[in-house]
Motif scaffolding. Sequence first.
Motif, PDB file in Angstrom:
ATOM      1  N   GLY A   1       0.810  -1.215   0.000  1.00  6.74           N
ATOM      2  CA  GLY A   1       0.000   0.000   0.000  1.00  6.74           C
ATOM      3  C   GLY A   1       0.844   1.265   0.000  1.00  6.74           C
ATOM      4  O   GLY A   1       0.513   2.243  -0.668  1.00  6.74           O
ATOM      5  N   ALA A   2       1.937   1.258   0.754  1.00 10.33           N
ATOM      6  CA  ALA A   2       2.830   2.428   0.784  1.00 10.33           C
ATOM      7  C   ALA A   2       3.486   2.629  -0.571  1.00 10.33           C
ATOM      8  O   ALA A   2       3.608   3.757  -1.056  1.00 10.33           O
ATOM      9  CB  ALA A   2       3.878   2.258   1.875  1.00 10.33           C
ATOM     10  N   ALA A   3       3.886   1.541  -1.214  1.00 14.10           N
ATOM     11  CA  ALA A   3       4.466   1.642  -2.559  1.00 14.10           C
ATOM     12  C   ALA A   3       3.433   2.178  -3.542  1.00 14.10           C
ATOM     13  O   ALA A   3       3.724   3.069  -4.351  1.00 14.10           O
ATOM     14  CB  ALA A   3       4.993   0.282  -3.017  1.00 14.10           C
ATOM     15  N   MET A   4       2.203   1.675  -3.458  1.00  7.86           N
ATOM     16  CA  MET A   4       1.145   2.123  -4.369  1.00  7.86           C
ATOM     17  C   MET A   4       0.811   3.595  -4.151  1.00  7.86           C
ATOM     18  O   MET A   4       0.530   4.318  -5.107  1.00  7.86           O
ATOM     19  CB  MET A   4      -0.106   1.256  -4.201  1.00  7.86           C
ATOM     20  CG  MET A   4       0.063  -0.181  -4.676  1.00  7.86           C
ATOM     21  SD  MET A   4       0.559  -0.319  -6.400  1.00  7.86           S
ATOM     22  CE  MET A   4      -0.823   0.468  -7.215  1.00  7.86           C
ATOM     23  N   ALA A   5       0.854   4.058  -2.904  1.00  9.59           N
ATOM     24  CA  ALA A   5       0.581   5.473  -2.621  1.00  9.59           C
ATOM     25  C   ALA A   5       1.630   6.357  -3.282  1.00  9.59           C
ATOM     26  O   ALA A   5       1.301   7.392  -3.864  1.00  9.59           O
ATOM     27  CB  ALA A   5       0.541   5.714  -1.116  1.00  9.59           C
TER      28      ALA A   5
END
Length: 73
Positions: free
Chosen positions: A56-60
């Motif tokens: 999720g952090a990478a996608m953000a």
Amino acid sequence: MNLVRRIISPDGKREVCVYKRIDGFFAYEEIFETFDEIAGSYWSSGYQSGVFETEGAAMAEIAATTPWLRTGS
């Protein structure tokens, strides 16, 4: 590293690949199609991210920093 997500641009000339690393963290890389007179068309590495604790952090970060995802071009 294991590929967990691949996002292809609408024109098919760019993509972002999200990977889960062996250590459990995540990273991504943007690649793009390019051309030169000798080699012709080929895929080239663009941006390579740092390391993220979650997918999720990478996608953000991808959503915030990848212009073609925001504009759809």
